[in-house]
Design a protein around this motif. Structure first.
Motif, mmCIF file in Angstrom:
data_model
loop_
_atom_site.group_PDB
_atom_site.id
_atom_site.type_symbol
_atom_site.label_atom_id
_atom_site.label_comp_id
_atom_site.label_asym_id
_atom_site.label_seq_id
_atom_site.Cartn_x
_atom_site.Cartn_y
_atom_site.Cartn_z
ATOM 1 N N PHE A 236 5.284 10.071 3.469
ATOM 2 C CA PHE A 236 4.529 9.370 4.509
ATOM 3 C C PHE A 236 5.059 9.791 5.880
ATOM 4 O O PHE A 236 6.134 10.381 5.989
ATOM 5 N N VAL B 219 8.843 2.535 1.189
ATOM 6 C CA VAL B 219 8.454 3.021 2.509
ATOM 7 C C VAL B 219 9.363 2.350 3.533
ATOM 8 O O VAL B 219 9.116 1.234 3.982
ATOM 9 N N ASN C 248 -0.044 8.640 -3.072
ATOM 10 C CA ASN C 248 1.113 8.775 -3.955
ATOM 11 C C ASN C 248 0.898 8.119 -5.318
ATOM 12 O O ASN C 248 1.837 7.991 -6.103
ATOM 13 N N ILE D 224 -1.152 5.464 2.047
ATOM 14 C CA ILE D 224 0.088 5.999 1.486
ATOM 15 C C ILE D 224 0.143 5.726 -0.012
ATOM 16 O O ILE D 224 0.504 6.600 -0.812
ATOM 17 N N GLU E 194 -3.089 1.931 6.755
ATOM 18 C CA GLU E 194 -2.165 3.063 6.655
ATOM 19 C C GLU E 194 -1.327 2.974 5.381
ATOM 20 O O GLU E 194 -1.109 3.973 4.695
#
Length: 251
Positions: free
Chosen positions: A100, A40, A134, A130, A126
């Motif tokens: 995301f 990320v 996933n 994510i 948050e």
């Protein structure tokens, strides 16, 4: 030694002292738990023009949006390739392509046109969402880092070009200040992190350009050369983080 030389030497010592890396590795017991990981990255595409004065009060940074390099795409690409091919761990870690909202995460730590230091606990929920969406338990979170982390000697971050008061005209440094945090969705914590804050440490080529701002002020040839150096620096420096964080310890 005259006063100017003393000030210059003192400044260089301060810069070098601040330009170290901060890191906490995983122990082997923790690494064995990682089967899959998602990347990320929300560094953003703003190019950083940073000036370092003789003291912190002389520092300044100007962020300019650019469309030549997708920093998050390139960082993700290099991290993924490193994990897939260069870790040489007994147990392979699979990289999952995660989806995301990058803009929302960027907004979470950008205030009044400036970036604050990103802390996992401010976005833990948050990030956990994510990970859940996933189907992974671990995320490698990449954000802007800062020169001289937490010691007050500088505030320049992200990817761009820097110069100091001691530099001659035409001398620049490519800086690549990124923070990497391993996020554990089960504990909502970051058991490992790596912050690159090494100004010009290990760079392959010197940068000899006049200071031009924004990037569109460079000629097409100059810009292409500078951008190739930045990509080279990303490919050279980014693997240090993930290799340090996700390689079995031998000590």
């Amino acid at each position: 030694m005259d006063l100017r030389k003393i000030m210059t030497v003192t400044f260089i010592v301060i810069v070098l002292a601040g330009c170290t890396l901060a890191a906490t590795p995983l122990n082997n017991e923790q690494i064995t738990k990682i089967e899959k990981i998602g990347i990320v990255s929300f560094v953003g595409n703003e190019f950083s023009y940073a000036n370092l004065g003789f003291t912190v009060f002389g520092n300044s940074e100007n962020l300019v949006e650019q469309e030549y390099i997708d920093f998050d795409k390139e960082v993700t690409r290099v991290l993924k390739n490193t994990i897939n091919t260069k870790l040489n761990n007994p147990k392979k870690i699979d990289v999952v392509d995660v989806e995301f909202d990058r803009a929302a995460l960027l907004a979470s730590y950008r205030q009044k046109g400036e970036y604050k230091k990103f802390k996992v606990d401010l976005a833990a929920n948050e990030l956990a969402q994510i990970a859940k969406e996933n189907n992974v338990n671990y995320l490698l979170v990449v954000t802007r880092g800062y020169n001289a982390i937490d010691n007050g000697a500088g505030y320049m971050g992200g990817i761009g070009i820097s110069r100091t008061s001691a530099m001659k005209e035409g001398q620049l440094t490519i800086h690549n200040y990124l923070d990497y945090k391993l996020f554990d969705a089960s504990t909502l914590s970051a058991p490992s992190f790596f912050s690159t804050a090494a100004m010009n440490f290990g760079q392959k080529r010197d940068v000899q350009f006049l200071w031009k701002e924004p990037l569109t002020d460079y000629s097409e040839t100059e810009r292409a050369e500078l951008l190739s150096m930045i990509l080279e620096d990303i490919e050279y420096r980014v693997p240090w983080a993930v290799t340090y964080m996700l390689t079995y310890r031998k000590d």
